[in-house]
Design a protein around this motif. Structure first.
Motif, PDB file in Angstrom:
ATOM      1  N   ILE A 164       8.276  -0.170   7.164  1.00 54.73           N
ATOM      2  CA  ILE A 164       7.052  -0.868   7.593  1.00 54.73           C
ATOM      3  C   ILE A 164       7.486  -2.143   8.306  1.00 54.73           C
ATOM      4  CG2 ILE A 164       4.865  -1.855   6.790  1.00 54.73           C
ATOM      5  CD1 ILE A 164       5.490  -0.350   4.102  1.00 54.73           C
ATOM      6  N   VAL A 165       6.876  -2.404   9.458  1.00 46.88           N
ATOM      7  CA  VAL A 165       7.209  -3.634  10.182  1.00 46.88           C
ATOM      8  C   VAL A 165       5.935  -4.435  10.422  1.00 46.88           C
ATOM      9  CG1 VAL A 165       8.173  -4.623  12.293  1.00 46.88           C
ATOM     10  CG2 VAL A 165       9.236  -2.600  11.286  1.00 46.88           C
ATOM     11  N   PRO A 166       5.639  -5.408   9.553  1.00 43.84           N
ATOM     12  CA  PRO A 166       4.487  -6.263   9.800  1.00 43.84           C
ATOM     13  C   PRO A 166       4.784  -7.270  10.906  1.00 43.84           C
ATOM     14  CG  PRO A 166       5.601  -6.934   7.765  1.00 43.84           C
ATOM     15  CD  PRO A 166       6.297  -5.690   8.267  1.00 43.84           C
ATOM     16  N   ILE A 167       3.776  -7.526  11.742  1.00 42.70           N
ATOM     17  CA  ILE A 167       3.865  -8.629  12.696  1.00 42.70           C
ATOM     18  C   ILE A 167       3.301  -9.854  11.974  1.00 42.70           C
ATOM     19  CG2 ILE A 167       3.131  -9.514  14.948  1.00 42.70           C
ATOM     20  CD1 ILE A 167       2.854  -6.617  15.918  1.00 42.70           C
ATOM     21  N   LEU A 168       4.153 -10.868  11.810  1.00 43.37           N
ATOM     22  CA  LEU A 168       3.750 -12.074  11.068  1.00 43.37           C
ATOM     23  C   LEU A 168       2.762 -12.874  11.915  1.00 43.37           C
ATOM     24  CD1 LEU A 168       7.303 -13.189   9.851  1.00 43.37           C
ATOM     25  CD2 LEU A 168       5.704 -11.589   8.765  1.00 43.37           C
ATOM     26  N   ARG A 169       1.909 -13.617  11.224  1.00 49.85           N
ATOM     27  CA  ARG A 169       1.749 -13.646   9.791  1.00 49.85           C
ATOM     28  C   ARG A 169       0.839 -12.542   9.273  1.00 49.85           C
ATOM     29  NH1 ARG A 169      -1.764 -18.812   8.812  1.00 49.85           N
ATOM     30  NH2 ARG A 169      -2.579 -18.119  10.828  1.00 49.85           N
ATOM     31  N   ALA A 170      -0.201 -12.242  10.065  1.00 51.27           N
ATOM     32  CA  ALA A 170      -1.324 -11.502   9.496  1.00 51.27           C
ATOM     33  C   ALA A 170      -0.952 -10.097   9.029  1.00 51.27           C
ATOM     34  CB  ALA A 170      -2.474 -11.449  10.506  1.00 51.27           C
ATOM     35  N   GLY A 171       0.092  -9.510   9.632  1.00 49.69           N
ATOM     36  CA  GLY A 171       0.477  -8.153   9.239  1.00 49.69           C
ATOM     37  C   GLY A 171       1.094  -8.074   7.851  1.00 49.69           C
ATOM     38  N   LEU A 172       1.548  -9.229   7.359  1.00 54.15           N
ATOM     39  CA  LEU A 172       2.287  -9.246   6.096  1.00 54.15           C
ATOM     40  C   LEU A 172       1.486  -8.651   4.947  1.00 54.15           C
ATOM     41  CD1 LEU A 172       5.070 -10.202   5.350  1.00 54.15           C
ATOM     42  CD2 LEU A 172       4.133 -12.488   4.952  1.00 54.15           C
ATOM     43  N   HIS A 173       0.214  -8.983   4.896  1.00 62.92           N
ATOM     44  CA  HIS A 173      -0.570  -8.500   3.762  1.00 62.92           C
ATOM     45  C   HIS A 173      -0.934  -7.029   3.908  1.00 62.92           C
ATOM     46  CE1 HIS A 173      -1.757 -10.020   0.005  1.00 62.92           C
ATOM     47  NE2 HIS A 173      -2.876  -9.315   0.063  1.00 62.92           N
ATOM     48  N   MET A 174      -0.989  -6.538   5.149  1.00 60.66           N
ATOM     49  CA  MET A 174      -1.140  -5.085   5.330  1.00 60.66           C
ATOM     50  C   MET A 174       0.073  -4.369   4.741  1.00 60.66           C
ATOM     51  SD  MET A 174      -2.651  -4.524   9.174  1.00 60.66           S
ATOM     52  CE  MET A 174      -2.822  -2.738   9.045  1.00 60.66           C
ATOM     53  N   ALA A 175       1.252  -4.928   4.997  1.00 61.55           N
ATOM     54  CA  ALA A 175       2.475  -4.301   4.475  1.00 61.55           C
ATOM     55  C   ALA A 175       2.438  -4.235   2.951  1.00 61.55           C
ATOM     56  CB  ALA A 175       3.697  -5.074   4.951  1.00 61.55           C
ATOM     57  N   ASP A 176       1.960  -5.297   2.321  1.00 63.80           N
ATOM     58  CA  ASP A 176       1.876  -5.290   0.846  1.00 63.80           C
ATOM     59  C   ASP A 176       0.998  -4.138   0.362  1.00 63.80           C
ATOM     60  OD1 ASP A 176       3.504  -7.451   0.672  1.00 63.80           O
ATOM     61  OD2 ASP A 176       1.900  -8.922   0.454  1.00 63.80           O
ATOM     62  N   GLY A 177      -0.129  -3.915   1.048  1.00 62.62           N
ATOM     63  CA  GLY A 177      -1.025  -2.829   0.654  1.00 62.62           C
ATOM     64  C   GLY A 177      -0.351  -1.481   0.824  1.00 62.62           C
ATOM     65  N   ILE A 178       0.337  -1.312   1.943  1.00 61.25           N
ATOM     66  CA  ILE A 178       0.972  -0.021   2.238  1.00 61.25           C
ATOM     67  C   ILE A 178       2.114   0.273   1.264  1.00 61.25           C
ATOM     68  CG2 ILE A 178       2.368   1.162   3.998  1.00 61.25           C
ATOM     69  CD1 ILE A 178       0.515  -0.182   6.089  1.00 61.25           C
ATOM     70  N   LEU A 179       2.787  -0.779   0.818  1.00 63.68           N
ATOM     71  CA  LEU A 179       3.887  -0.575  -0.145  1.00 63.68           C
ATOM     72  C   LEU A 179       3.383  -0.001  -1.465  1.00 63.68           C
ATOM     73  CD1 LEU A 179       6.107  -3.714   0.554  1.00 63.68           C
ATOM     74  CD2 LEU A 179       6.796  -1.306   0.791  1.00 63.68           C
ATOM     75  N   ASN A 180       2.084  -0.161  -1.754  1.00 67.15           N
ATOM     76  CA  ASN A 180       1.534   0.503  -2.944  1.00 67.15           C
ATOM     77  C   ASN A 180       1.597   2.014  -2.817  1.00 67.15           C
ATOM     78  OD1 ASN A 180       0.701  -1.767  -4.472  1.00 67.15           O
ATOM     79  ND2 ASN A 180      -1.024  -2.047  -3.080  1.00 67.15           N
ATOM     80  N   LEU A 181       1.477   2.507  -1.577  1.00 70.23           N
ATOM     81  CA  LEU A 181       1.506   3.956  -1.343  1.00 70.23           C
ATOM     82  C   LEU A 181       2.920   4.488  -1.149  1.00 70.23           C
ATOM     83  CD1 LEU A 181      -1.267   5.040   1.189  1.00 70.23           C
ATOM     84  CD2 LEU A 181      -1.170   5.427  -1.260  1.00 70.23           C
ATOM     85  N   ILE A 182       3.728   3.719  -0.403  1.00 69.87           N
ATOM     86  CA  ILE A 182       5.112   4.171  -0.141  1.00 69.87           C
ATOM     87  C   ILE A 182       6.073   3.060  -0.579  1.00 69.87           C
ATOM     88  CG2 ILE A 182       4.824   5.984   1.561  1.00 69.87           C
ATOM     89  CD1 ILE A 182       4.896   4.023   3.806  1.00 69.87           C
ATOM     90  N   PRO A 183       6.230   2.934  -1.910  1.00 69.48           N
ATOM     91  CA  PRO A 183       6.955   1.786  -2.460  1.00 69.48           C
ATOM     92  C   PRO A 183       8.437   1.753  -2.098  1.00 69.48           C
ATOM     93  CG  PRO A 183       6.346   3.326  -4.201  1.00 69.48           C
ATOM     94  CD  PRO A 183       5.669   3.792  -2.954  1.00 69.48           C
ATOM     95  N   ASN A 184       9.000   2.894  -1.692  1.00 71.67           N
ATOM     96  CA  ASN A 184      10.429   2.883  -1.363  1.00 71.67           C
ATOM     97  C   ASN A 184      10.712   2.611   0.110  1.00 71.67           C
ATOM     98  OD1 ASN A 184      11.309   3.357  -3.995  1.00 71.67           O
ATOM     99  ND2 ASN A 184      10.795   5.527  -3.778  1.00 71.67           N
ATOM    100  N   ALA A 185       9.658   2.381   0.892  1.00 74.76           N
ATOM    101  CA  ALA A 185       9.888   2.083   2.312  1.00 74.76           C
ATOM    102  C   ALA A 185      10.638   0.761   2.427  1.00 74.76           C
ATOM    103  CB  ALA A 185       8.557   1.979   3.046  1.00 74.76           C
ATOM    104  N   LYS A 186      11.478   0.668   3.464  1.00 74.04           N
ATOM    105  CA  LYS A 186      12.105  -0.623   3.784  1.00 74.04           C
ATOM    106  C   LYS A 186      11.097  -1.440   4.598  1.00 74.04           C
ATOM    107  CE  LYS A 186      16.478   0.006   2.393  1.00 74.04           C
ATOM    108  NZ  LYS A 186      16.264   0.996   1.352  1.00 74.04           N
ATOM    109  N   VAL A 187      11.309  -2.745   4.665  1.00 68.80           N
ATOM    110  CA  VAL A 187      10.383  -3.607   5.417  1.00 68.80           C
ATOM    111  C   VAL A 187      11.174  -4.462   6.397  1.00 68.80           C
ATOM    112  CG1 VAL A 187       8.572  -5.357   5.263  1.00 68.80           C
ATOM    113  CG2 VAL A 187       8.843  -3.680   3.404  1.00 68.80           C
ATOM    114  N   GLY A 188      10.770  -4.407   7.673  1.00 69.30           N
ATOM    115  CA  GLY A 188      11.322  -5.318   8.673  1.00 69.30           C
ATOM    116  C   GLY A 188      10.232  -6.318   9.046  1.00 69.30           C
ATOM    117  N   HIS A 189      10.591  -7.447   9.621  1.00 69.15           N
ATOM    118  CA  HIS A 189       9.582  -8.456   9.979  1.00 69.15           C
ATOM    119  C   HIS A 189       9.762  -8.882  11.425  1.00 69.15           C
ATOM    120  CE1 HIS A 189       9.870  -8.794   5.582  1.00 69.15           C
ATOM    121  NE2 HIS A 189       8.588  -9.102   5.631  1.00 69.15           N
TER     122      HIS A 189
END
Ligand SMILES: O=P(O)(O)OC[C@H]1O[C@H](OP(=O)(O)OP(=O)(O)O)[C@H](O)[C@@H]1O
Ligand SMILES: O=c1cc[nH]c(=O)[nH]1
Ligand SMILES: [Mg+2]
Length: 209
Positions: free
Chosen positions: A74-99
């Motif tokens: 998951i790659v959130p575009i900061l800042r506002a994308g960050l909280h979308m990434a948190d929600g998505i990690l509930n579904l795919i908790p093993n995904a890596k995250v780039g920023h």
């Protein structure tokens, strides 16, 4: 062939409706960003490949499905994308995250990049770029160009609200990227804000205005 998908699920429409209300609190707004992102992600991951694995239930041996490869990012575009990434990690908790850090110059509306940190094996991963707002499209286009410059090819873009202008620009700049949109709004105003929109997503998530 890439696709643009506009969500028609009643839960998504209901929750985005609450987000638009100007008196919705910071906490409620933030929670809704994560919830709607999760619901959009459910659709955006529909075509993930599956493979068979052998397991044993308490009764018998059988074959079940698992996500093939498990190489998601998951790659959130900061800042506002960050909280979308948190929600998505509930579904795919093993995904890596780039920023990718990006803000719009308020006068020119041009995106300014200030940060980029990705997993070392990002080019091998299926990437979900997330940002609540697709307005002119400048930020999403620049972020995806940044990924492609690092040899990343499998890219999806998820947003909560999009303006037709931004969708058109993103489709033209990156025709290979699938786009998933919570709500397609009417237009941009003279300051580059989406109408009817919900205001500045970052400010509403973090209470900075
Ligand atoms: O499509 P565009 O015209 O580029 O506009 C959309 C961008 O604007 C907002 O970010 P902002 O610049 O407000 O930064 P922030 O997330 O730090 O608030 C939003 O989160 C997008 O990244
Ligand atoms: O309406 C808009 C446009 C760009 N960025 C936002 O946060 N909101
Ligand atoms: Mg902002």
């Amino acid at each position: 062939m890439s696709q643009t998908t506009i969500m028609d699920h009643p839960l998504i429409q209901h929750k985005i409706g609450i987000m638009r209300v100007k008196t919705t609190s910071t906490k409620e707004f933030r929670d809704l960003v994560a919830e709607v992102a999760m619901l959009i992600c459910y659709e955006a991951t529909r075509k993930l490949e599956l493979s068979d694995i052998e397991i044993e239930t308490p009764l018998v041996k059988t074959t079940v499905k698992e996500i093939a490869g498990k190489k998601l990012c998951i790659v959130p575009i900061l800042r506002a994308g960050l909280h979308m990434a948190d929600g998505i990690l509930n579904l795919i908790p093993n995904a890596k995250v780039g920023h990718i850090g990006m803000y719009r110059n308020e006068e020119t509306l041009e995106p300014v990049e200030y940060f980029c940190k990705l997993p070392h094996d990002a080019a091998e991963r299926e990437i979900f770029v997330v940002d609540p707002m697709l307005a002119t499209g400048g930020s999403a286009i620049a972020a995806i160009s940044q990924l492609k410059a690092r040899d990343i090819t499998k890219i999806h873009f998820l947003c909560l609200i999009a303006a037709p202008e931004g969708v058109k620009a993103l489709q033209a700049a990156h025709p290979d990227v699938d786009i998933f949109i919570g709500s397609l709004d009417e237009c941009l105003n003279e300051n580059g804000y989406i109408l009817p929109g919900l205001g500045d997503a970052g400010d509403r998530i973090y209470g900075t205005k």
